[in-house]
Design a protein around this motif. Structure first.
Motif, PDB file in Angstrom:
ATOM      1  N   LEU A 267      32.275  65.291 106.032  1.00 30.75           N
ATOM      2  CA  LEU A 267      32.847  63.769 106.084  1.00 30.75           C
ATOM      3  C   LEU A 267      31.632  63.007 105.319  1.00 30.75           C
ATOM      4  O   LEU A 267      31.703  62.325 104.420  1.00 30.75           O
ATOM      5  CB  LEU A 267      33.117  63.198 107.163  1.00 30.75           C
ATOM      6  N   ALA A 270      31.300  64.125 101.602  1.00 30.08           N
ATOM      7  CA  ALA A 270      32.219  63.500 100.823  1.00 30.08           C
ATOM      8  C   ALA A 270      31.983  62.035 100.512  1.00 30.08           C
ATOM      9  O   ALA A 270      32.206  61.886  99.274  1.00 30.08           O
ATOM     10  CB  ALA A 270      33.547  63.829 101.439  1.00 30.08           C
ATOM     11  N   ASN A 271      31.499  61.237 101.414  1.00 22.38           N
ATOM     12  CA  ASN A 271      31.334  59.743 101.254  1.00 22.38           C
ATOM     13  C   ASN A 271      30.290  59.461 100.538  1.00 22.38           C
ATOM     14  O   ASN A 271      30.305  58.513  99.359  1.00 22.38           O
ATOM     15  CB  ASN A 271      31.352  59.144 102.581  1.00 22.38           C
ATOM     16  N   CYS A 379      36.554  64.813  96.364  1.00 24.00           N
ATOM     17  CA  CYS A 379      36.046  63.872  97.314  1.00 24.00           C
ATOM     18  C   CYS A 379      37.243  63.466  98.166  1.00 24.00           C
ATOM     19  O   CYS A 379      37.028  63.391  99.520  1.00 24.00           O
ATOM     20  CB  CYS A 379      35.380  62.745  96.794  1.00 24.00           C
ATOM     21  N   SER A 380      38.402  63.260  97.695  1.00 23.16           N
ATOM     22  CA  SER A 380      39.557  62.618  98.424  1.00 23.16           C
ATOM     23  C   SER A 380      39.948  63.714  99.575  1.00 23.16           C
ATOM     24  O   SER A 380      40.250  63.382 100.618  1.00 23.16           O
ATOM     25  CB  SER A 380      40.695  62.346  97.495  1.00 23.16           C
ATOM     26  N   ALA A 383      37.210  64.248 102.300  1.00 26.80           N
ATOM     27  CA  ALA A 383      36.614  63.131 103.094  1.00 26.80           C
ATOM     28  C   ALA A 383      37.760  63.205 104.369  1.00 26.80           C
ATOM     29  O   ALA A 383      37.457  62.494 105.301  1.00 26.80           O
ATOM     30  CB  ALA A 383      37.012  61.713 102.253  1.00 26.80           C
ATOM     31  N   SER A 399      36.583  56.573 103.482  1.00 27.76           N
ATOM     32  CA  SER A 399      36.528  57.044 102.180  1.00 27.76           C
ATOM     33  C   SER A 399      36.658  56.003 100.961  1.00 27.76           C
ATOM     34  O   SER A 399      35.816  56.055 100.012  1.00 27.76           O
ATOM     35  CB  SER A 399      37.599  58.262 101.846  1.00 27.76           C
ATOM     36  N   THR A 402      33.523  53.713 100.875  1.00 32.76           N
ATOM     37  CA  THR A 402      32.472  54.119  99.823  1.00 32.76           C
ATOM     38  C   THR A 402      32.867  53.974  98.575  1.00 32.76           C
ATOM     39  O   THR A 402      31.899  53.790  97.710  1.00 32.76           O
ATOM     40  CB  THR A 402      31.975  55.491 100.217  1.00 32.76           C
TER      41      THR A 402
END
Length: 484
Positions: A267, A270-271, A379-380, A383, A399, A402
């Protein structure tokens, strides 16, 4: 353990949710094409123009966590409809704006609606589809449409701006009204009923104020000077407020952002990667549209039509990226996407005063489009991977937060670099047109640097998610009648 029966309307619901998300992302991008027309019509000062983007991004990013938290506690469908109504009304106010200040205020109000709508929609997607291939497919579609919405705005915005820039906001009215009518029929109400009810207004205020000071400090730095007490004070004030936010979150009974959620490396990675990605995803188009319309003399329509390669590349890469993530993991796909973004922006650093579409823009757009598609969809998915369904709204809010923070800061950084370079060249006796072009080149170079930092982030931070343990109780869906 309560088993959640798959909703037979889930794919229709996904279409509705993606349509609403497409509208929000489209609105973020479509404004970029209209900036020169808005600047002329409303009399914006050049260094204030970026606030048309940043005012929206600041309230959007600053209130997203509160919007996601509200969805988990109050009801996801209910908050989705509230956010959708706010966004639609704010779009009308933007179209009716009569001055720079009026438009900036209306855009900030529009960001409030988006802050409620977006994380709620994404959390509904997450809680509607079971984790695994089906959810990844749904999130892949979500990510693809988000990427397309972020770039199709150029294509749609051109013809609309040619009519009148107000139409870039009026187009939201029929979309919003249709979505509001369909939401009660297609979306199932749900909330995390086992969680403590409560909100964190102090945390939301601290986060939003910190973002405002940060972006305002960066925007005003070229005029005031980076070592000026005003700039230093604003940046220090922003840092203090971020620390205050962390302290508040560690002590309140119902935090806006429970710090324990940050224990997940996937997480966090990803952010952080999403943050860096969005600085480029908004900074590069901001500079490119100004170059095409102010230097090459393109109309908004011509720029939109000639940029079609961008959304096409984003679509292809997002569809491919969703499948690649399942096979080779987050790290490789996100790294490849950010590397492509860096290469595309590096190509754009060679734009010139006497340039042409195929000589200066086309290849850069194509490469950047592929990078956007791969990075955004990765990334979607990352997250939300492995996130407990009770915290779906929180994770999706984080998400999107950021993403919007990156948009606001990225636009400010790239704009600041470009304006500073232009002013330096003019102060040295340079030709005004040449000075503007050198400013654009410097802005694209700033995007290259940001992409490089993003590559490092993806390599170091993105990992596969751990499996959820038995101590994570499932979401208990609220019956259809519960919200009546």
């Amino acid at each position: 353990m309560v088993q959640v029966v798959p909703d037979p309307r889930r794919w229709k619901a996904l279409a509705l949710l993606c349509g609403a998300f497409f509208m929000v992302i489209l609105d973020s991008a479509i404004v970029v094409v209209a900036l020169p027309s808005i600047e002329t019509d409303l009399g914006f000062a050049p260094r204030d123009l970026q606030w048309v983007l940043s005012a929206y991004a600041l309230t959007f990013g600053g209130l997203l966590l509160l919007g996601g938290r509200s969805a988990d506690l109050v009801g996801r469908r209910r908050m989705f409809m509230i956010g959708l109504a706010l966004f639609t009304v704010a779009s009308l106010l933007c179209a009716l704006a009569w001055s720079p200040a009026a438009l900036i205020v209306a855009r900030a109000f529009q960001g409030v609606g988006a802050a409620v709508l977006t994380p709620t929609a994404l959390s509904i997607v997450t809680t509607t589809f079971a984790e695994g291939p089906e959810r990844n497919k749904a999130l892949g579609i979500w990510g693809a449409l988000g990427g397309v919405g972020g770039t199709a705005g150029w294509l749609i915005g051109g013809p609309l701006t040619d009519i009148s820039w107000e139409w870039i906001f009026l187009i939201n009215l029929p979309i919003g009204a249709t979505a509001l009518a369909l939401a009660p029929r297609l979306l199932r109400e749900s909330r995390a009923v086992e969680q403590r009810r409560g909100f964190d207004p102090l945390g939301a205020l601290a986060a939003t104020a910190a973002l405002v000071l940060l972006v305002y400090g960066v925007v005003e730095a070229p005029e005031a000077g980076w070592g000026d007490p005003q700039t230093v004070g604003l940046l220090v004030g922003s840092a203090v407020l971020f620390v205050l936010f962390a302290v508040v979150e560690s002590r309140v009974a119902a935090p806006l952002l429970p710090l324990r959620i940050l224990r997940s490396w996937t997480l966090v990675g990803a952010n952080v990667t999403m943050l860096l990605f969005s600085t480029i995803g908004f900074g590069m188009p901001f500079i490119l549209t100004l170059y095409a319309q102010q230097v090459l003399g393109y109309s908004a329509v011509k720029f939109g039509l000639t940029s079609i390669v961008f959304p096409l590349a984003v679509t292809v890469a997002a569809i491919a990226g969703q499948g690649l993530v399942l096979k080779i993991g987050f790290r490789v796909v996100a790294t490849a996407g950010l590397a492509l973004l860096g290469i595309g922006c590096l190509y754009l650093t060679q734009v010139s005063a006497g340039g042409s579409y195929f000589g200066d823009i086309f290849l850069g757009l194509l490469i950047c489009g592929l990078g956007v598609g791969l990075t955004f969809v990765t990334c979607s998915i990352a997250a939300l991977a492995g996130v407990d369904e009770r915290e779906a709204g929180l994770a999706s809010g984080l998400s999107n937060t950021t993403f919007q923070i990156g948009a606001a800061v990225g636009t400010a950084i790239v704009s600041t670099v470009a304006v500073s370079r232009t002013n330096d060249v003019i102060a040295g006796g340079g030709d005004p047109l040449g000075a503007v072009v050198e400013g654009h080149q410097a802005g694209f170079l700033a995007c290259v640097v940001l992409a490089g930092v993003g590559v490092v982030s993806a390599l170091l931070l993105l990992r596969r998610p751990p499996a959820l343990g038995p101590d994570h109780p499932p979401l208990v869906p609220v019956a259809e009648q519960a919200d009546d």
